[in-house]
Design a protein around this motif. Structure first.
Motif, PDB file in Angstrom:
ATOM      1  N   SER A 157     -12.521   5.476   1.087  1.00  0.00           N
ATOM      2  CA  SER A 157     -12.165   6.767   1.020  1.00  0.00           C
ATOM      3  C   SER A 157     -10.231   6.674   0.918  1.00  0.00           C
ATOM      4  O   SER A 157      -9.986   7.778   1.135  1.00  0.00           O
ATOM      5  CB  SER A 157     -12.278   7.338   2.673  1.00  0.00           C
ATOM      6  OG  SER A 157     -12.082   5.848   3.720  1.00  0.00           O
ATOM      7  N   VAL A 158      -9.469   6.066   1.398  1.00  0.00           N
ATOM      8  CA  VAL A 158      -8.414   5.506   1.230  1.00  0.00           C
ATOM      9  C   VAL A 158      -7.946   5.647  -0.136  1.00  0.00           C
ATOM     10  O   VAL A 158      -6.710   5.356  -0.520  1.00  0.00           O
ATOM     11  CB  VAL A 158      -7.985   3.748   1.864  1.00  0.00           C
ATOM     12  CG1 VAL A 158      -6.292   3.784   2.039  1.00  0.00           C
ATOM     13  CG2 VAL A 158      -8.085   3.892   3.426  1.00  0.00           C
ATOM     14  N   CYS A 159      -8.178   4.697  -1.013  1.00  0.00           N
ATOM     15  CA  CYS A 159      -8.450   4.355  -2.543  1.00  0.00           C
ATOM     16  C   CYS A 159      -9.026   5.220  -3.180  1.00  0.00           C
ATOM     17  O   CYS A 159     -10.093   5.065  -3.305  1.00  0.00           O
ATOM     18  CB  CYS A 159      -8.410   3.099  -2.707  1.00  0.00           C
ATOM     19  SG  CYS A 159      -7.053   1.779  -2.076  1.00  0.00           S
ATOM     20  N   THR A 160      -8.717   5.649  -4.164  1.00  0.00           N
ATOM     21  CA  THR A 160      -9.751   6.923  -5.405  1.00  0.00           C
ATOM     22  C   THR A 160     -10.006   5.895  -6.579  1.00  0.00           C
ATOM     23  O   THR A 160     -11.076   6.201  -6.585  1.00  0.00           O
ATOM     24  CB  THR A 160      -8.995   7.891  -5.738  1.00  0.00           C
ATOM     25  OG1 THR A 160      -7.657   7.476  -6.273  1.00  0.00           O
ATOM     26  CG2 THR A 160      -8.804   9.183  -4.752  1.00  0.00           C
ATOM     27  N   ALA A 220      -4.104   6.774  -5.225  1.00  0.00           N
ATOM     28  CA  ALA A 220      -4.705   6.900  -6.582  1.00  0.00           C
ATOM     29  C   ALA A 220      -4.509   5.942  -7.686  1.00  0.00           C
ATOM     30  O   ALA A 220      -5.320   5.994  -8.619  1.00  0.00           O
ATOM     31  CB  ALA A 220      -3.968   8.540  -7.291  1.00  0.00           C
ATOM     32  N   GLN A 264       0.970  -1.258  -0.152  1.00  0.00           N
ATOM     33  CA  GLN A 264      -0.295  -0.083  -0.051  1.00  0.00           C
ATOM     34  C   GLN A 264       0.805   1.313  -0.245  1.00  0.00           C
ATOM     35  O   GLN A 264       0.784   2.241  -0.593  1.00  0.00           O
ATOM     36  CB  GLN A 264      -0.953  -0.050   0.798  1.00  0.00           C
ATOM     37  CG  GLN A 264      -2.287  -1.348   1.052  1.00  0.00           C
ATOM     38  CD  GLN A 264      -2.320  -1.154   2.464  1.00  0.00           C
ATOM     39  OE1 GLN A 264      -3.289  -0.281   3.251  1.00  0.00           O
ATOM     40  NE2 GLN A 264      -3.118  -2.697   2.950  1.00  0.00           N
ATOM     41  N   PRO A 276      -5.453   4.760   6.090  1.00  0.00           N
ATOM     42  CA  PRO A 276      -4.990   5.413   5.364  1.00  0.00           C
ATOM     43  C   PRO A 276      -3.869   5.556   6.116  1.00  0.00           C
ATOM     44  O   PRO A 276      -3.411   5.213   7.186  1.00  0.00           O
ATOM     45  CB  PRO A 276      -6.597   6.574   6.391  1.00  0.00           C
ATOM     46  CG  PRO A 276      -6.710   5.242   7.447  1.00  0.00           C
ATOM     47  CD  PRO A 276      -6.582   3.939   7.187  1.00  0.00           C
ATOM     48  N   ARG A 324       0.774   4.254  -2.215  1.00  0.00           N
ATOM     49  CA  ARG A 324       1.248   5.914  -2.435  1.00  0.00           C
ATOM     50  C   ARG A 324       2.357   6.993  -2.804  1.00  0.00           C
ATOM     51  O   ARG A 324       2.083   7.443  -2.640  1.00  0.00           O
ATOM     52  CB  ARG A 324       0.602   5.584  -0.532  1.00  0.00           C
ATOM     53  CG  ARG A 324       0.420   7.149   0.015  1.00  0.00           C
ATOM     54  CD  ARG A 324       0.241   6.824   1.103  1.00  0.00           C
ATOM     55  NE  ARG A 324      -1.161   6.386   1.933  1.00  0.00           N
ATOM     56  CZ  ARG A 324      -1.848   5.610   2.318  1.00  0.00           C
ATOM     57  NH1 ARG A 324      -0.474   4.816   2.298  1.00  0.00           N
ATOM     58  NH2 ARG A 324      -2.707   5.335   2.704  1.00  0.00           N
ATOM     59  N   ARG A 355      -2.451  11.194   2.642  1.00  0.00           N
ATOM     60  CA  ARG A 355      -2.433  11.694   1.301  1.00  0.00           C
ATOM     61  C   ARG A 355      -2.862   9.948   0.849  1.00  0.00           C
ATOM     62  O   ARG A 355      -3.476   9.010   1.704  1.00  0.00           O
ATOM     63  CB  ARG A 355      -0.578  11.059   0.906  1.00  0.00           C
ATOM     64  CG  ARG A 355      -0.465  10.625  -0.455  1.00  0.00           C
ATOM     65  CD  ARG A 355       0.430  10.991  -0.890  1.00  0.00           C
ATOM     66  NE  ARG A 355       0.938  10.714  -1.837  1.00  0.00           N
ATOM     67  CZ  ARG A 355       2.776  10.861  -2.703  1.00  0.00           C
ATOM     68  NH1 ARG A 355       3.078  11.697  -1.721  1.00  0.00           N
ATOM     69  NH2 ARG A 355       3.189  11.121  -4.041  1.00  0.00           N
ATOM     70  N   THR A 356      -4.223  10.021  -0.461  1.00  0.00           N
ATOM     71  CA  THR A 356      -4.664   8.135  -0.585  1.00  0.00           C
ATOM     72  C   THR A 356      -4.092   7.862  -1.808  1.00  0.00           C
ATOM     73  O   THR A 356      -2.516   7.574  -2.138  1.00  0.00           O
ATOM     74  CB  THR A 356      -5.571   8.702  -1.540  1.00  0.00           C
ATOM     75  OG1 THR A 356      -5.784  10.093  -3.068  1.00  0.00           O
ATOM     76  CG2 THR A 356      -7.058   9.982  -0.262  1.00  0.00           C
TER      77      THR A 356
END
Length: 396
Positions: A355-358, A329, A144, A166, A148, A326-327
């Motif tokens: 909400s963590v991954c767009t 993306a 992850q 997150p 990120r 910071r997500t």
């Protein structure tokens, strides 16, 4: 990869030893050491190795696991056209030249260094970018953070068992930091049946000796641990927890919320499966298990336990607050087992992944799979991975 190891072609290490001592892997999988230039040489297993002509996929294992944990993914993903790379991570297996001591420096195990290790492998192999980074258990947070921090390199990410989490929060406003977190260890100890959180236990200076010198031996300790967390243990019927409170957490099995008077070895000894189960277990044969027990008997468990120590050390959570908000993306996918408590051990995390991954493109709970889902249900996991690759890589 249905052939037993006894029938498989031997794979030689760079030092001339047969991979993992006496054990073997199917032909088409190569074993070698990679100089990462990040302060450690990492041992990798790889398949589909044709230079940089193929897109690269990196597989990151968890605890207590090894690169070998991906033995059922290496060849199928290679046959689908990928260069597949699975390292023994820092402190594990053939990447550990000696037993790690509790007194050793903890800084190399920080998240930023772990991301650097993965990037070091990728760069050493000659790649400018990676088609996907896939992590399981402790390998999942590392994957992850790879996505990120370096979306230009890690073009997609799959998190297995551990939901997308997150970055540490850094609230806005002068009074935003006044709330204190609950002392979950004290709350668990105060229950009518006193308990302790496995994360805190694994961060102590006694955890390594408890596991490495377990009265039942490393082999049987690992057998019980893998069984206890698998779909084969009938008690694994997970469900969402309402809150991060002692009473809610205590609803999880003892491998997460242990009895205060029992250590790791004793907890696992109480859940040792029968000889009949061991003889019939296909997803973790005695030969497979011997790969793990041989390596962990040699190195101990401290290298992997340092990941828990780092998680309990505020120095390292503080540095990650630089990325607060910071997500992730790049295209993302979560795969869990429907019998795996890891999905719910952090209340609300599974539900909040969007909400963590767009670009969260898939959430999959594999039927009749526990924590070791890539080993328990390899065909189903591989199918989900390949479908995710088809969605994110046109023409695959």
């Amino acid at each position: 990869m249905s052939r037993s190891m006894a029938q498989s072609e031997k794979v030689e290490c760079g030092n001339g030893d047969v991979l993992y001592g006496r054990d073997t892997l199917p032909g088409g999988i190569r074993s070698r050491q990679i100089a990462t230039r990040t302060g450690v040489n990492l041992h990798i297993l790889e398949a589909g190795h044709l230079g940089t002509a193929r897109p690269c996929v990196v597989l990151l294992h968890g605890f207590p696991e090894l690169a070998y944990s991906w033995r059922n993914q290496l060849l199928p993903l290679a046959h689908a056209g990928f260069h597949v790379v699975a390292p023994d991570l820092r402190g594990y297996g053939r990447s550990a030249t000696r037993a790690v001591a509790y007194s050793d420096d903890l800084l190399p195990y920080s998240m930023l260094n772990r991301v650097s290790d993965v990037l070091g492998v990728v760069r050493a192999l000659g790649y400018a970018e990676v088609a996907s980074v896939i992590g399981h258990d402790w390998g999942a947070p590392t994957a992850q953070w790879c996505a990120r921090l370096r979306p230009d390199v890690f073009r997609s990410v799959v998190s297995m068992s551990t939901p997308f989490l997150p970055a540490p929060a850094l609230p806005r406003g002068a009074d935003s930091g006044s709330r204190s977190e609950p002392d979950i260890d004290n709350e668990l100890a105060a229950l009518k049946r006193p308990r302790q959180h496995y994360f805190s236990v694994n961060a102590t200076d006694r955890a390594n000796e408890d596991m490495w010198r377990a009265p039942q031996g490393v082999h049987d300790l690992l057998r019980a641990l893998y069984y206890f967390k698998s779909a084969d243990w009938e008690g694994n019927q997970p469900f969402p927890l309402a809150s991060w409170t002692a009473s809610e957490l205590a609803r999880m099995p003892e491998y997460y919320i242990m009895d205060s008077h029992m250590g790791i070895a004793a907890t696992m000894a109480a859940h040792m499966p029968s000889k009949a189960y061991i003889d019939e277990c296909k997803w973790m044969t005695e030969g497979d298990l011997r790969v793990y027990s041989t390596e962990f008997s040699r190195t101990g468990f401290q290298g992997g336990l340092n990941y828990y120590r780092r998680g309990n050390d505020p120095r390292f959570s503080t540095e990650l607050k630089a990325f607060s908000g910071r997500t992730i993306a790049v295209p993302a996918c979560f795969i869990g087992g429907d019998r795996d408590w890891a999905t719910y051990q952090s209340p609300g995390a599974f539900e909040d992944m969007g909400s963590v991954c767009t670009r969260l493109l898939g959430v999959h709970l594999i039927d009749r799979a526990g924590h070791s889902l890539a080993e328990e249900r390899p065909a189903q996991v591989n199918e989900v991975l390949l479908e995710f690759f088809r969605r994110t890589m046109p023409g695959r």
